[in-house]
Design a protein around this motif. Structure first.
Motif, mmCIF file in Angstrom:
data_model
loop_
_atom_site.group_PDB
_atom_site.id
_atom_site.type_symbol
_atom_site.label_atom_id
_atom_site.label_comp_id
_atom_site.label_asym_id
_atom_site.label_seq_id
_atom_site.Cartn_x
_atom_site.Cartn_y
_atom_site.Cartn_z
ATOM 1 N N ARG A 297 27.512 23.719 29.172
ATOM 2 C CA ARG A 297 26.735 22.794 27.913
ATOM 3 C C ARG A 297 27.585 22.933 26.639
ATOM 4 N NH1 ARG A 297 23.915 20.000 24.918
ATOM 5 N NH2 ARG A 297 21.959 20.504 24.218
ATOM 6 N N TYR A 298 28.345 24.288 26.442
ATOM 7 C CA TYR A 298 28.764 24.452 25.176
ATOM 8 C C TYR A 298 30.086 24.767 25.076
ATOM 9 C CZ TYR A 298 23.849 24.905 23.802
ATOM 10 O OH TYR A 298 22.487 24.678 23.803
ATOM 11 N N GLY A 299 30.747 25.068 26.339
ATOM 12 C CA GLY A 299 32.039 25.392 26.503
ATOM 13 C C GLY A 299 32.421 26.972 26.101
ATOM 14 N N TYR A 300 33.515 27.352 25.989
ATOM 15 C CA TYR A 300 33.798 28.694 25.699
ATOM 16 C C TYR A 300 33.274 29.282 24.193
ATOM 17 C CZ TYR A 300 36.256 33.101 24.744
ATOM 18 O OH TYR A 300 36.707 34.230 24.299
ATOM 19 N N LEU A 301 32.625 30.185 24.143
ATOM 20 C CA LEU A 301 32.017 30.572 22.867
ATOM 21 C C LEU A 301 32.711 31.712 22.277
ATOM 22 C CD1 LEU A 301 28.143 30.582 23.761
ATOM 23 C CD2 LEU A 301 29.530 28.596 22.957
ATOM 24 N N GLY A 302 33.517 32.658 23.018
ATOM 25 C CA GLY A 302 34.039 33.758 22.535
ATOM 26 C C GLY A 302 33.156 34.756 22.349
ATOM 27 N N LYS A 303 33.780 36.097 22.388
ATOM 28 C CA LYS A 303 33.106 37.349 22.440
ATOM 29 C C LYS A 303 32.013 37.372 21.402
ATOM 30 C CE LYS A 303 33.925 42.233 22.804
ATOM 31 N NZ LYS A 303 34.943 43.364 22.842
ATOM 32 N N GLY A 304 30.881 38.059 21.862
ATOM 33 C CA GLY A 304 29.601 38.097 20.952
ATOM 34 C C GLY A 304 28.888 36.910 20.604
ATOM 35 N N THR A 305 29.340 35.612 20.835
ATOM 36 C CA THR A 305 28.765 34.595 20.523
ATOM 37 C C THR A 305 27.725 34.050 21.787
ATOM 38 O OG1 THR A 305 30.660 33.807 19.224
ATOM 39 C CG2 THR A 305 28.851 32.075 19.822
ATOM 40 N N ARG A 306 26.365 33.948 21.381
ATOM 41 C CA ARG A 306 25.541 33.605 22.362
ATOM 42 C C ARG A 306 24.585 32.409 22.212
ATOM 43 N NH1 ARG A 306 23.339 38.452 25.601
ATOM 44 N NH2 ARG A 306 25.244 39.952 25.681
ATOM 45 N N ARG A 307 24.157 31.612 23.113
ATOM 46 C CA ARG A 307 23.250 30.483 22.910
ATOM 47 C C ARG A 307 22.274 30.623 23.925
ATOM 48 N NH1 ARG A 307 25.356 27.432 18.845
ATOM 49 N NH2 ARG A 307 27.493 26.955 19.088
ATOM 50 N N ILE A 308 21.216 30.157 23.690
ATOM 51 C CA ILE A 308 19.965 30.342 24.538
ATOM 52 C C ILE A 308 19.666 28.885 25.409
ATOM 53 C CG2 ILE A 308 17.287 30.223 24.248
ATOM 54 C CD1 ILE A 308 17.547 31.903 21.621
ATOM 55 N N ALA A 309 19.389 29.393 26.644
ATOM 56 C CA ALA A 309 19.448 28.178 27.527
ATOM 57 C C ALA A 309 17.966 27.724 27.355
ATOM 58 C CB ALA A 309 19.383 28.791 28.865
ATOM 59 N N SER A 310 17.877 26.252 27.629
ATOM 60 C CA SER A 310 16.464 25.506 27.397
ATOM 61 C C SER A 310 15.663 26.387 28.434
ATOM 62 C CB SER A 310 16.765 24.066 27.636
ATOM 63 O OG SER A 310 17.005 23.961 29.070
ATOM 64 N N SER A 311 14.600 26.088 28.053
ATOM 65 C CA SER A 311 13.255 26.708 28.693
ATOM 66 C C SER A 311 13.003 25.968 30.196
ATOM 67 C CB SER A 311 11.831 26.547 28.243
ATOM 68 O OG SER A 311 11.524 25.250 28.075
ATOM 69 N N PHE A 312 13.594 24.783 30.200
ATOM 70 C CA PHE A 312 13.555 24.050 31.458
ATOM 71 C C PHE A 312 14.612 24.716 32.424
ATOM 72 C CE2 PHE A 312 16.199 20.860 34.276
ATOM 73 C CZ PHE A 312 15.316 20.447 34.980
ATOM 74 N N VAL A 313 15.919 25.227 32.146
ATOM 75 C CA VAL A 313 16.822 25.978 32.812
ATOM 76 C C VAL A 313 16.299 27.211 33.093
ATOM 77 C CG1 VAL A 313 19.179 26.695 32.640
ATOM 78 C CG2 VAL A 313 18.767 24.518 31.748
ATOM 79 N N VAL A 314 15.742 28.055 32.226
ATOM 80 C CA VAL A 314 15.366 29.150 32.343
ATOM 81 C C VAL A 314 14.240 29.394 33.632
ATOM 82 C CG1 VAL A 314 14.292 31.431 31.564
ATOM 83 C CG2 VAL A 314 15.974 30.106 30.250
ATOM 84 N N ARG A 315 13.197 28.227 33.726
ATOM 85 C CA ARG A 315 12.279 28.313 34.805
ATOM 86 C C ARG A 315 12.975 27.944 35.967
ATOM 87 N NH1 ARG A 315 9.543 24.016 32.102
ATOM 88 N NH2 ARG A 315 8.728 23.498 34.004
ATOM 89 N N CYS A 316 13.935 26.829 35.956
ATOM 90 C CA CYS A 316 14.545 26.456 37.122
ATOM 91 C C CYS A 316 15.417 27.930 37.815
ATOM 92 C CB CYS A 316 15.460 25.541 37.185
ATOM 93 S SG CYS A 316 14.763 23.977 36.889
ATOM 94 N N VAL A 317 16.112 28.569 36.962
ATOM 95 C CA VAL A 317 16.865 29.742 37.502
ATOM 96 C C VAL A 317 15.841 30.720 37.971
ATOM 97 C CG1 VAL A 317 18.460 31.588 36.943
ATOM 98 C CG2 VAL A 317 19.085 29.120 36.087
ATOM 99 N N ARG A 318 14.815 30.872 37.335
ATOM 100 C CA ARG A 318 14.069 32.256 37.769
ATOM 101 C C ARG A 318 13.295 31.859 38.940
ATOM 102 N NH1 ARG A 318 11.002 33.985 31.915
ATOM 103 N NH2 ARG A 318 12.958 35.014 31.320
ATOM 104 N N HIS A 319 12.891 30.523 39.451
ATOM 105 C CA HIS A 319 12.385 29.878 40.577
ATOM 106 C C HIS A 319 13.173 30.187 41.643
ATOM 107 C CE1 HIS A 319 10.014 27.523 43.288
ATOM 108 N NE2 HIS A 319 11.253 26.809 43.609
ATOM 109 N N TRP A 320 14.575 29.774 41.323
ATOM 110 C CA TRP A 320 15.512 30.051 42.570
ATOM 111 C C TRP A 320 15.888 31.373 42.786
ATOM 112 C CZ3 TRP A 320 16.001 24.876 41.320
ATOM 113 C CH2 TRP A 320 16.095 23.944 42.498
ATOM 114 N N PHE A 321 15.891 32.318 41.642
ATOM 115 C CA PHE A 321 16.204 33.624 41.941
ATOM 116 C C PHE A 321 15.053 34.621 41.367
ATOM 117 C CE2 PHE A 321 20.083 31.120 41.607
ATOM 118 C CZ PHE A 321 20.683 31.281 42.886
ATOM 119 N N PRO A 322 14.083 34.919 41.838
ATOM 120 C CA PRO A 322 13.120 35.633 41.172
ATOM 121 C C PRO A 322 13.095 36.967 40.946
ATOM 122 C CG PRO A 322 12.397 34.793 43.204
ATOM 123 C CD PRO A 322 13.592 34.117 43.091
ATOM 124 N N ALA A 323 12.780 37.801 40.116
ATOM 125 C CA ALA A 323 12.797 39.022 40.230
ATOM 126 C C ALA A 323 11.486 39.667 41.117
ATOM 127 C CB ALA A 323 12.354 39.474 38.661
#
Length: 140
Positions: A103-129
């Motif tokens: 989505r954003y390309g290389y961000l560099g060390k220490g730079t972070r972005r928050i994934a959309s809640s849609f993405v987080v919900r999907c990832v948690r569904h596929w790989f649940p804790a």
């Protein structure tokens, strides 16, 4: 060569986890997001587009495919001189890393972005804790 990794295949036949939300929250513009339920407003993120920028095809191919994520985990572990983590939390982190990179390309060390809640919900569904508890977003 990969005998230490159980082959889980791909997610092609898996039911997609986050269809359009019939009652999206006010902060969601694309119609696919949902409240993360953490009480931390910064985790309630939307792509802010009329049509979600995160297609199901992209998520399936780049962020949820077991084989892609296994290689992502190996690469990251090699780069960081760490042991590979092939548990569910390792796959979740790899999936988020893949999404952010795409989505954003290389961000560099220490730079972070928050994934959309849609993405987080999907990832948690596929790989649940196993215990249902998640770390959430952590700033650098």
């Amino acid at each position: 060569m990969y005998s230490d990794i159980e082959d889980q295949g791909t997610v092609g036949d898996h039911q997609f986890a986050a269809p359009p939300n019939p009652n999206p929250p006010r902060w969601c513009k694309c119609g696919r997001c949902g409240d993360m339920g953490t009480g931390r407003a910064r985790e309630n993120v939307c792509c802010q587009q009329d049509q979600c920028v995160t297609t199901e095809e992209y998520l399936r191919a780049k962020c949820l495919d077991h084989n892609v994520l296994t290689l992502t985990i190996r690469l990251h572990a090699d780069y960081m001189s760490e042991r590979s983590n092939y548990r569910a939390n390792g796959y979740r982190k790899a999936a988020y890393r893949q999404y952010i990179l795409g989505r954003y390309g290389y961000l560099g060390k220490g730079t972070r972005r928050i994934a959309s809640s849609f993405v987080v919900r999907c990832v948690r569904h596929w790989f649940p804790a196993p215990d249902g508890r998640y770390m959430g977003y952590k700033s650098a």
